[in-house]
Design an enzyme around this catalytic site. Sequence first.
Site, PDB file in Angstrom:
ATOM      1  N   ASP A   1     -87.858 -24.032 -12.281  1.00  0.00           N
ATOM      2  CA  ASP A   1     -87.484 -25.280 -11.601  1.00  0.00           C
ATOM      3  C   ASP A   1     -88.034 -26.494 -12.350  1.00  0.00           C
ATOM      4  OD1 ASP A   1     -86.134 -23.915  -9.666  1.00  0.00           O
ATOM      5  OD2 ASP A   1     -87.676 -24.120  -8.114  1.00  0.00           O
TER       6      ASP A   1
ATOM      7  N   GLU B   1     -78.257 -23.154 -14.168  1.00  0.00           N
ATOM      8  CA  GLU B   1     -78.815 -23.968 -15.257  1.00  0.00           C
ATOM      9  C   GLU B   1     -77.757 -24.867 -15.882  1.00  0.00           C
ATOM     10  OE1 GLU B   1     -77.891 -19.883 -17.132  1.00  0.00           O
ATOM     11  OE2 GLU B   1     -78.339 -20.753 -15.189  1.00  0.00           O
TER      12      GLU B   1
END
Length: 278
Positions: free
Chosen positions: A157, A183
């Site tokens: 993250d 992503e």
Amino acid sequence: EEAAEVEEMNAQSLSALRAFKLQALLLLLALAGILIFSAWYYARTLTRPLLAIGKAASELATGNLKHKIELASNDEIGQLAKNIQAMAHSLDKTYTDLERDASTDPVTGLANRRLLPSVFRKEASRARRHGETIAVVMLDIDHFKQVNDTHGHAIGDEVLKHVAEICKGALREHDHCFRYGGEEFVLLLAATDAFESFQAIERLRKQIADTPCIQDANSISITASFGMSQYPRNNEELEQLLDAADGALYQAKRHGRNRVVAYDPDVTLSFPTEPDSV
């Protein structure tokens, strides 16, 4: 003499009658005034405020939470109006917060894909008016699964936040960056031609590659691959432009990652059969 007395009595009676009529008229006028004042006061203090509150309730029922109740009274009805106004304001703020949260990615703080179509429509409309183009760019962090497997999802993250911050810092004020999912990010570069867009994305690619993410004294090197399509040259519909950019992104992945590929409709794209291979 008797006739004179009768005449005088008649005169007195007529005078008393006229005085009574005058008093009666004044009394009627006073009563009429009281009735008119009562009707005005009733309309001012009850009917109009109730009509204003009724209109406000109707506006709230249709979803207009910004409607204002114009009442200056401080009595019970005025307090009721203020309470309704406060409730509407609270509901409007809650709705605004929920709408913002629904269109914002909680990890990166970027707009999410839910907001992408509306932003694209607005930019496309402006581009048509001014005869300009828009670059639609898909960004995918290379080997992101390895980051999660090696360092954990919390660090993953942080890497997403790191890339988001680089993108926000590199883009112009009228460009847009979205967290598309996983992503992947989508960028909209407004008012720029294909060559300028390619140069801007190449600078962004290099900046990401040259700026490792520092976490817990560990330096995590990151690279990203980019695929780019152009509005309206490649298409005018967002979904088709995203498909074209995604195809170019796969080409970037297949040819070694950490590169920018612009969509070329004259090139046959061959996609890998296994997603993990990219």
